[in-house]
Write a protein that holds these residues in place. Structure first.
Motif, PDB file in Angstrom:
ATOM      1  N   CYS A 127      31.171  38.821 -30.475  1.00 44.25           N
ATOM      2  CA  CYS A 127      31.598  38.604 -29.254  1.00 44.25           C
ATOM      3  C   CYS A 127      31.576  37.616 -28.104  1.00 44.25           C
ATOM      4  O   CYS A 127      32.340  37.273 -26.911  1.00 44.25           O
ATOM      5  N   CYS A 128      31.115  35.878 -28.708  1.00 45.14           N
ATOM      6  CA  CYS A 128      31.114  35.377 -28.962  1.00 45.14           C
ATOM      7  C   CYS A 128      32.588  34.356 -28.838  1.00 45.14           C
ATOM      8  O   CYS A 128      33.505  34.378 -29.364  1.00 45.14           O
ATOM      9  N   ASP A 201      32.867  34.907 -13.412  1.00 46.26           N
ATOM     10  CA  ASP A 201      32.254  34.886 -14.889  1.00 46.26           C
ATOM     11  C   ASP A 201      31.211  36.364 -14.113  1.00 46.26           C
ATOM     12  O   ASP A 201      30.528  36.634 -13.455  1.00 46.26           O
ATOM     13  N   ASP A 244      34.010  44.766 -21.858  1.00 43.18           N
ATOM     14  CA  ASP A 244      32.499  44.918 -20.987  1.00 43.18           C
ATOM     15  C   ASP A 244      32.021  45.842 -21.724  1.00 43.18           C
ATOM     16  O   ASP A 244      30.696  45.626 -22.023  1.00 43.18           O
ATOM     17  N   ILE A 247      31.112  45.369 -25.254  1.00 43.87           N
ATOM     18  CA  ILE A 247      30.062  44.389 -25.722  1.00 43.87           C
ATOM     19  C   ILE A 247      28.698  44.745 -25.165  1.00 43.87           C
ATOM     20  O   ILE A 247      27.754  44.360 -26.609  1.00 43.87           O
ATOM     21  N   LEU A 265      24.085  40.214 -18.645  1.00 41.48           N
ATOM     22  CA  LEU A 265      25.076  39.786 -19.516  1.00 41.48           C
ATOM     23  C   LEU A 265      26.167  39.140 -18.583  1.00 41.48           C
ATOM     24  O   LEU A 265      26.404  39.128 -18.212  1.00 41.48           O
ATOM     25  N   ASP A 266      26.357  37.613 -19.071  1.00 41.58           N
ATOM     26  CA  ASP A 266      27.275  36.658 -18.805  1.00 41.58           C
ATOM     27  C   ASP A 266      28.242  37.057 -19.369  1.00 41.58           C
ATOM     28  O   ASP A 266      28.704  37.018 -20.252  1.00 41.58           O
ATOM     29  N   VAL A 267      29.211  38.006 -18.637  1.00 39.99           N
ATOM     30  CA  VAL A 267      30.647  37.394 -19.452  1.00 39.99           C
ATOM     31  C   VAL A 267      31.853  37.180 -18.825  1.00 39.99           C
ATOM     32  O   VAL A 267      31.761  37.414 -17.432  1.00 39.99           O
ATOM     33  N   ASP A 270      36.991  37.892 -21.994  1.00 48.04           N
ATOM     34  CA  ASP A 270      36.582  39.324 -23.124  1.00 48.04           C
ATOM     35  C   ASP A 270      35.473  38.293 -23.915  1.00 48.04           C
ATOM     36  O   ASP A 270      34.675  39.462 -24.738  1.00 48.04           O
ATOM     37  N   TYR A 271      34.556  37.592 -23.763  1.00 47.59           N
ATOM     38  CA  TYR A 271      33.442  36.454 -24.568  1.00 47.59           C
ATOM     39  C   TYR A 271      32.293  37.030 -22.757  1.00 47.59           C
ATOM     40  O   TYR A 271      31.791  36.571 -22.521  1.00 47.59           O
ATOM     41  N   LEU A 272      31.466  36.681 -24.416  1.00 50.86           N
ATOM     42  CA  LEU A 272      29.865  37.035 -23.470  1.00 50.86           C
ATOM     43  C   LEU A 272      29.222  35.658 -24.127  1.00 50.86           C
ATOM     44  O   LEU A 272      29.552  34.840 -24.844  1.00 50.86           O
ATOM     45  N   THR A 273      28.899  34.911 -22.821  1.00 54.41           N
ATOM     46  CA  THR A 273      28.657  33.576 -22.681  1.00 54.41           C
ATOM     47  C   THR A 273      27.229  33.342 -22.983  1.00 54.41           C
ATOM     48  O   THR A 273      26.541  32.653 -23.022  1.00 54.41           O
TER      49      THR A 273
END
Length: 309
Positions: A127-128, A201, A244, A247, A265-267, A270-273
């Motif tokens: 996811c990252c 974000d 989303d 993830i 969750l912070d996204v 397309d990425y989980l941060t």
């Protein structure tokens, strides 16, 4: 929680949760971190019965403080904001004693200790974005040289504090790495810059492993890299995308397993941060935009846990 007189009425998520609990006719006890203690092996607190109000000029009233055993309660919400320092860890030790005596603690104190909000996201590499967790300056420089545009951030910050963006040939890379790592004594994260930050974000709230169907996109102010509301970002509520939801599906089962009932969750793109476990926010903004009742969802999840205990 933090001192209730200092919260921002319109934005405070903890207040929204307390209002939801009160709508169920649950009695609320107000406890500050410094009022947790252990006495002869028993987890205790100086607590005050509290009533909360939907009134921006008077949002709480308190009754007389007295000492109680935490195990006398049904559930404790741990909503103390970072910093995640030794005092925070000591608080989780006290809560864990009460938990062993049957108290439901949200979120689980062991998970609060184990799940660093930056590093926990790396448990889901699918996811990252490309990232590096290190305090080695050579490794961090090499990561920057490889990706050219990189975010450096501390592992214990909140609200966008201490976050730096370094573009290609940035002359400040060395001093930023030295400062954040304290000359190699502190581990930090380097993350490939995600251009979609300009669209926000996104904060996705998870209740007992399931996503709320709407999120808050925190859009950076002009000239800013950080979308955090505390750093001047603007919040725009919006439905979750298919990515989303994907993830959330990847992360949700682990959250349930670890007793993390309320998580943010912070996204970006397309990425989980990040995975926020200490005191996730943005409930008020999403509720206002979509007439949701996220606090009510959490109270329902808590009620089910208590029924099944």
């Amino acid at each position: 929680m933090d001192p209730i007189e200092s919260i921002r009425y319109q934005k405070d998520t903890t207040l929204a949760l307390m209002l939801a609990a009160q709508r169920r006719s649950w009695q609320i006890e107000y406890i500050k971190q410094e009022n947790l203690f252990i006495e002869n092996g028993k987890a205790m607190a100086i607590a005050q019965p509290m009533t909360v109000h939907s009134d921006p000029t008077r949002w709480f009233s308190l009754d007389t403080a007295r000492s109680i055993g935490l195990s006398e309660l049904n559930v404790v919400l741990m909503r103390k904001d970072p910093p995640f320092d030794n005092e925070y860890i000591y608080s989780t030790y006290i809560l864990e004693i009460a938990q062993k005596n049957g108290l439901l603690v949200v979120n689980d104190p062991r998970a609060l200790r184990d799940c660093n909000e930056k590093v926990f996201a790396t448990h889901f590499p699918q996811c990252c974005p490309d990232l590096l967790v290190s305090r080695n300056s050579d490794k961090l420089r090499a990561f920057h040289n490889q990706h050219q545009d990189v975010i450096f951030k501390p592992l214990d910050g909140m609200g966008g504090a201490g976050i730096f963006r370094c573009k290609k040939e940035d002359p400040n890379v060395g001093v930023i790495i030295e400062t954040l790592t304290n000359h190699g004594k502190q581990t930090i994260m380097a993350q490939r810059y995600i251009p979609e930050i300009t669209k926000g974000d996104k904060r996705i709230l998870m209740v007992d492993g399931e996503p709320v169907p709407y999120c808050l996109a925190r859009i950076p102010a002009k000239g800013e890299t950080r979308g955090n509301l505390a750093a001047g970002g603007t919040g725009v509520a919006q439905p979750l995308t298919d990515q989303d939801h994907w993830i959330a599906e990847q992360v949700g089962p682990t959250l349930k397993e670890k007793g993390l009932l309320f998580v943010g969750l912070d996204v970006i793109g397309d990425y989980l941060t990040e995975i926020n476990v200490t005191s996730p926010t943005c409930v008020r903004e999403i509720d206002a935009a979509y007439n949701t009742d996220i606090g009510g969802l959490l109270m329902e999840a808590i009620a089910k846990r208590l029924e099944n205990a």
